[in-house]
Scaffold this motif. Structure first.
Motif, PDB file in Angstrom:
ATOM      1  N   LEU A 161      24.628   5.756   2.794  1.00  0.00           N
ATOM      2  CA  LEU A 161      24.526   6.679   1.695  1.00  0.00           C
ATOM      3  C   LEU A 161      24.047   8.065   2.272  1.00  0.00           C
ATOM      4  O   LEU A 161      24.538   8.957   1.737  1.00  0.00           O
ATOM      5  CB  LEU A 161      23.177   6.238   0.786  1.00  0.00           C
ATOM      6  N   ARG A 162      23.671   8.308   3.514  1.00  0.00           N
ATOM      7  CA  ARG A 162      23.437   9.483   4.122  1.00  0.00           C
ATOM      8  C   ARG A 162      24.587  10.408   4.160  1.00  0.00           C
ATOM      9  O   ARG A 162      24.686  11.525   4.362  1.00  0.00           O
ATOM     10  CB  ARG A 162      22.341   9.152   5.242  1.00  0.00           C
ATOM     11  N   ASP A 163      25.743   9.507   4.355  1.00  0.00           N
ATOM     12  CA  ASP A 163      26.919   9.976   4.616  1.00  0.00           C
ATOM     13  C   ASP A 163      27.534  11.091   3.522  1.00  0.00           C
ATOM     14  O   ASP A 163      28.330  12.019   3.433  1.00  0.00           O
ATOM     15  CB  ASP A 163      28.167   9.326   4.945  1.00  0.00           C
ATOM     16  N   ASP A 164      26.967  10.465   2.219  1.00  0.00           N
ATOM     17  CA  ASP A 164      27.509  10.946   0.816  1.00  0.00           C
ATOM     18  C   ASP A 164      26.483  11.897   0.058  1.00  0.00           C
ATOM     19  O   ASP A 164      26.865  12.788  -0.740  1.00  0.00           O
ATOM     20  CB  ASP A 164      27.941   9.958   0.019  1.00  0.00           C
ATOM     21  N   PHE A 165      25.193  11.661   0.580  1.00  0.00           N
ATOM     22  CA  PHE A 165      23.944  12.362  -0.335  1.00  0.00           C
ATOM     23  C   PHE A 165      23.064  12.959   0.722  1.00  0.00           C
ATOM     24  O   PHE A 165      22.640  12.235   1.787  1.00  0.00           O
ATOM     25  CB  PHE A 165      23.291  11.132  -1.428  1.00  0.00           C
ATOM     26  N   ALA A 166      22.359  13.981   0.449  1.00  0.00           N
ATOM     27  CA  ALA A 166      21.190  14.332   0.719  1.00  0.00           C
ATOM     28  C   ALA A 166      20.118  13.532   0.405  1.00  0.00           C
ATOM     29  O   ALA A 166      19.882  12.846  -0.682  1.00  0.00           O
ATOM     30  CB  ALA A 166      20.996  15.896   0.493  1.00  0.00           C
ATOM     31  N   ILE A 167      18.986  13.408   1.529  1.00  0.00           N
ATOM     32  CA  ILE A 167      18.067  12.347   1.344  1.00  0.00           C
ATOM     33  C   ILE A 167      16.547  12.911   1.441  1.00  0.00           C
ATOM     34  O   ILE A 167      16.349  13.850   2.057  1.00  0.00           O
ATOM     35  CB  ILE A 167      18.123  11.175   2.354  1.00  0.00           C
ATOM     36  N   SER A 168      15.640  12.723   0.333  1.00  0.00           N
ATOM     37  CA  SER A 168      14.585  13.022   0.047  1.00  0.00           C
ATOM     38  C   SER A 168      13.879  11.993   0.439  1.00  0.00           C
ATOM     39  O   SER A 168      13.766  10.826  -0.257  1.00  0.00           O
ATOM     40  CB  SER A 168      14.201  13.637  -1.199  1.00  0.00           C
ATOM     41  N   VAL A 169      12.711  12.009   1.459  1.00  0.00           N
ATOM     42  CA  VAL A 169      11.496  10.876   1.454  1.00  0.00           C
ATOM     43  C   VAL A 169      10.304  11.108   1.028  1.00  0.00           C
ATOM     44  O   VAL A 169       9.646  12.368   1.061  1.00  0.00           O
ATOM     45  CB  VAL A 169      11.408  10.861   3.106  1.00  0.00           C
ATOM     46  N   HIS A 170       9.975  10.272   0.118  1.00  0.00           N
ATOM     47  CA  HIS A 170       8.629  10.558  -0.849  1.00  0.00           C
ATOM     48  C   HIS A 170       7.716   9.429  -0.223  1.00  0.00           C
ATOM     49  O   HIS A 170       7.830   8.205  -0.393  1.00  0.00           O
ATOM     50  CB  HIS A 170       9.234  10.314  -2.166  1.00  0.00           C
ATOM     51  N   GLY A 171       6.633   9.943   0.296  1.00  0.00           N
ATOM     52  CA  GLY A 171       5.344   8.909   0.912  1.00  0.00           C
ATOM     53  C   GLY A 171       4.659   8.818  -0.430  1.00  0.00           C
ATOM     54  O   GLY A 171       4.125   9.641  -1.229  1.00  0.00           O
ATOM     55  N   VAL A 172       3.936   7.609  -0.169  1.00  0.00           N
ATOM     56  CA  VAL A 172       2.937   7.261  -1.211  1.00  0.00           C
ATOM     57  C   VAL A 172       1.661   6.685  -0.721  1.00  0.00           C
ATOM     58  O   VAL A 172       0.826   6.151  -1.214  1.00  0.00           O
ATOM     59  CB  VAL A 172       3.330   6.159  -2.125  1.00  0.00           C
ATOM     60  N   GLY A 173       1.661   6.666   0.845  1.00  0.00           N
ATOM     61  CA  GLY A 173       0.601   5.789   1.485  1.00  0.00           C
ATOM     62  C   GLY A 173      -0.259   6.782   2.613  1.00  0.00           C
ATOM     63  O   GLY A 173      -0.968   5.986   3.260  1.00  0.00           O
ATOM     64  N   LEU A 174      -0.054   7.956   2.450  1.00  0.00           N
ATOM     65  CA  LEU A 174      -0.632   8.754   3.665  1.00  0.00           C
ATOM     66  C   LEU A 174      -2.345   9.149   3.165  1.00  0.00           C
ATOM     67  O   LEU A 174      -3.042   9.378   3.932  1.00  0.00           O
ATOM     68  CB  LEU A 174       0.014  10.157   3.895  1.00  0.00           C
ATOM     69  N   SER A 175      -2.528   9.060   1.906  1.00  0.00           N
ATOM     70  CA  SER A 175      -3.879   9.237   1.548  1.00  0.00           C
ATOM     71  C   SER A 175      -4.156  10.678   1.964  1.00  0.00           C
ATOM     72  O   SER A 175      -5.201  10.798   2.566  1.00  0.00           O
ATOM     73  CB  SER A 175      -4.778   8.183   1.977  1.00  0.00           C
ATOM     74  N   ILE A 176      -3.501  11.558   1.591  1.00  0.00           N
ATOM     75  CA  ILE A 176      -3.665  13.036   1.827  1.00  0.00           C
ATOM     76  C   ILE A 176      -4.956  13.538   1.469  1.00  0.00           C
ATOM     77  O   ILE A 176      -5.801  14.269   2.375  1.00  0.00           O
ATOM     78  CB  ILE A 176      -2.625  13.806   1.256  1.00  0.00           C
ATOM     79  N   GLY A 177      -5.356  12.892   0.312  1.00  0.00           N
ATOM     80  CA  GLY A 177      -6.839  13.470  -0.148  1.00  0.00           C
ATOM     81  C   GLY A 177      -8.037  12.513   0.366  1.00  0.00           C
ATOM     82  O   GLY A 177      -9.015  12.842  -0.215  1.00  0.00           O
ATOM     83  N   GLY A 178      -7.825  11.409   1.281  1.00  0.00           N
ATOM     84  CA  GLY A 178      -8.602  10.638   1.681  1.00  0.00           C
ATOM     85  C   GLY A 178      -9.887  11.447   2.391  1.00  0.00           C
ATOM     86  O   GLY A 178      -9.608  12.297   3.164  1.00  0.00           O
ATOM     87  N   GLU A 179     -11.222  10.795   2.435  1.00  0.00           N
ATOM     88  CA  GLU A 179     -12.171  11.472   3.264  1.00  0.00           C
ATOM     89  C   GLU A 179     -12.152  11.187   4.676  1.00  0.00           C
ATOM     90  O   GLU A 179     -12.573  11.735   5.618  1.00  0.00           O
ATOM     91  CB  GLU A 179     -13.625  10.918   2.651  1.00  0.00           C
ATOM     92  N   GLY A 180     -11.544   9.898   5.009  1.00  0.00           N
ATOM     93  CA  GLY A 180     -11.356   9.615   6.520  1.00  0.00           C
ATOM     94  C   GLY A 180     -10.197  10.129   7.019  1.00  0.00           C
ATOM     95  O   GLY A 180      -9.341  10.959   6.335  1.00  0.00           O
ATOM     96  N   PRO A 181      -9.993  10.118   8.356  1.00  0.00           N
ATOM     97  CA  PRO A 181      -8.735  10.645   9.058  1.00  0.00           C
ATOM     98  C   PRO A 181      -7.612   9.986   8.494  1.00  0.00           C
ATOM     99  O   PRO A 181      -7.585   8.676   8.124  1.00  0.00           O
ATOM    100  CB  PRO A 181      -9.047  10.440  10.632  1.00  0.00           C
ATOM    101  N   LEU A 182      -6.555  10.644   8.625  1.00  0.00           N
ATOM    102  CA  LEU A 182      -5.248   9.883   8.295  1.00  0.00           C
ATOM    103  C   LEU A 182      -4.803   8.796   9.354  1.00  0.00           C
ATOM    104  O   LEU A 182      -5.362   8.939  10.603  1.00  0.00           O
ATOM    105  CB  LEU A 182      -4.229  10.985   8.738  1.00  0.00           C
ATOM    106  N   ASP A 183      -4.207   7.847   9.168  1.00  0.00           N
ATOM    107  CA  ASP A 183      -3.829   6.499   9.775  1.00  0.00           C
ATOM    108  C   ASP A 183      -2.916   6.955  10.662  1.00  0.00           C
ATOM    109  O   ASP A 183      -1.783   7.188  10.378  1.00  0.00           O
ATOM    110  CB  ASP A 183      -3.356   5.353   8.738  1.00  0.00           C
ATOM    111  N   LYS A 184      -3.324   7.162  12.006  1.00  0.00           N
ATOM    112  CA  LYS A 184      -2.319   7.403  12.931  1.00  0.00           C
ATOM    113  C   LYS A 184      -1.138   6.458  13.209  1.00  0.00           C
ATOM    114  O   LYS A 184      -0.023   6.923  13.452  1.00  0.00           O
ATOM    115  CB  LYS A 184      -3.126   7.602  14.273  1.00  0.00           C
ATOM    116  N   ASP A 185      -1.221   5.054  13.058  1.00  0.00           N
ATOM    117  CA  ASP A 185      -0.106   4.261  12.994  1.00  0.00           C
ATOM    118  C   ASP A 185       0.925   4.458  12.070  1.00  0.00           C
ATOM    119  O   ASP A 185       2.118   4.500  12.273  1.00  0.00           O
ATOM    120  CB  ASP A 185      -0.704   2.827  13.084  1.00  0.00           C
ATOM    121  N   HIS A 186       0.361   4.807  10.733  1.00  0.00           N
ATOM    122  CA  HIS A 186       1.127   5.111   9.700  1.00  0.00           C
ATOM    123  C   HIS A 186       2.135   6.133   9.756  1.00  0.00           C
ATOM    124  O   HIS A 186       3.291   6.487   9.597  1.00  0.00           O
ATOM    125  CB  HIS A 186       0.492   5.169   8.322  1.00  0.00           C
TER     126      HIS A 186
END
Length: 286
Positions: A58-83
């Protein structure tokens, strides 16, 4: 803070849809007005297979946008490095036109919560979220977009409005914004303010992507309207009207139709994209 000399990636100013594997053949045969596709990052952070093969095609025919749902940008702890490392690996081989995440939190300690939860808009929260955005942009080496949430309550200890909070994040980090007008309509209805007033105060210059989508209508215990961000039905007419209001300020922009639950046949989703194309054409007509 992101290096201001870097040119952020760009999506085409055209309708996009959230990619679902059952639509693979239809997308290749009869895409209609669609110029780009969104995928959820966490669905492609494994080790290849059929999903990766389809996305590469699909990347050959369309631009791609990646939308994350698991980083927890607003979380109190540090971001998950493995993620974050897995996300960087995905971005390296896919080379998408855009990456976005949510202004929300979804982790507590080592536990992942199956929801995107709201934040109080305070100086302490602002500093934490800005630090997390800086970390993401540094690791990925690109600008990220931050999506405004759908809200069901307001925090008594908030000291600034959501639009002021987002404006300050843009100024501090150089991030862009994903304007979800369905979320604006939901939050305005649930918290009793005008969605047009919200948009008029929004840092519109930072918008790199706009979303529309469906919601469910309910009522709270007092009988007041309560809207739920379900992504499981067609976009409501008031949300299309709000898109027109937003496009009057932004001009042409990438507009995504979100439909993640009870996914319809391709013809239905394509019709939604054609309505987005009409909104774009109307907004940019001389």
């Amino acid at each position: 803070m992101l290096d201001a000399t870097r040119t952020p990636p760009r999506l085409p100013c055209a309708p996009g849809v959230g990619y679902k594997p059952q639509h693979f053949s239809d997308l290749r045969a009869a895409p209609g007005p669609i110029g780009w596709l969104e995928v959820h990052a966490e669905n492609y952070m494994g080790d290849g297979g059929r999903p990766h093969a389809q996305l590469r095609a699909l990347r050959d025919d369309f631009a791609i946008s990646v939308h994350g749902v698991g980083l927890s940008i607003g979380g109190e702890g540090p971001l998950d490095k493995d993620h974050l490392d897995r996300l960087k690996s995905l971005m390296t081989w896919l080379e998408p036109a855009s990456f976005s995440e949510h202004l929300a939190w979804s982790t507590h300690g080592t536990e992942f919560l199956d929801d995107l939860l709201p934040l109080p808009y305070t100086e302490a929260t602002l500093a934490r979220v800005a630090s997390h955005i800086d970390q993401v942009q540094d690791v990925l080496g690109r600008q990220m977009l931050l999506e405004n949430p759908s809200s069901y309550l307001a925090f008594a200890d908030s000291t600034m409005s959501e639009t002021d909070f987002l404006s300050e994040l843009v100024q501090r980090t150089g991030c862009g914004l994903l304007l979800d007008v369905n979320n604006v309509f939901i939050s305005a209805t649930n918290l009793n303010y005008t969605p047009e007033g919200y948009l008029d105060a929004y840092p519109i210059h930072a918008v790199g992507e706009i979303h529309v989508g469906g919601h469910d209508a309910d009522a709270d215990d007092a009988g007041a309207p309560l809207l739920i961000d379900s992504h499981g039905r067609a976009t409501a007419d008031p949300v299309w009207a709000l898109l027109d209001h937003a496009l009057a300020a932004t001009g042409s922009a990438p507009v995504l139709v979100e439909w993640d639950n009870d996914v319809p046949h391709w013809a239905t989703l394509r019709a939604e994209a054609e309505r987005a194309a009409h909104a774009l054409a109307t907004a940019t007509a001389p």
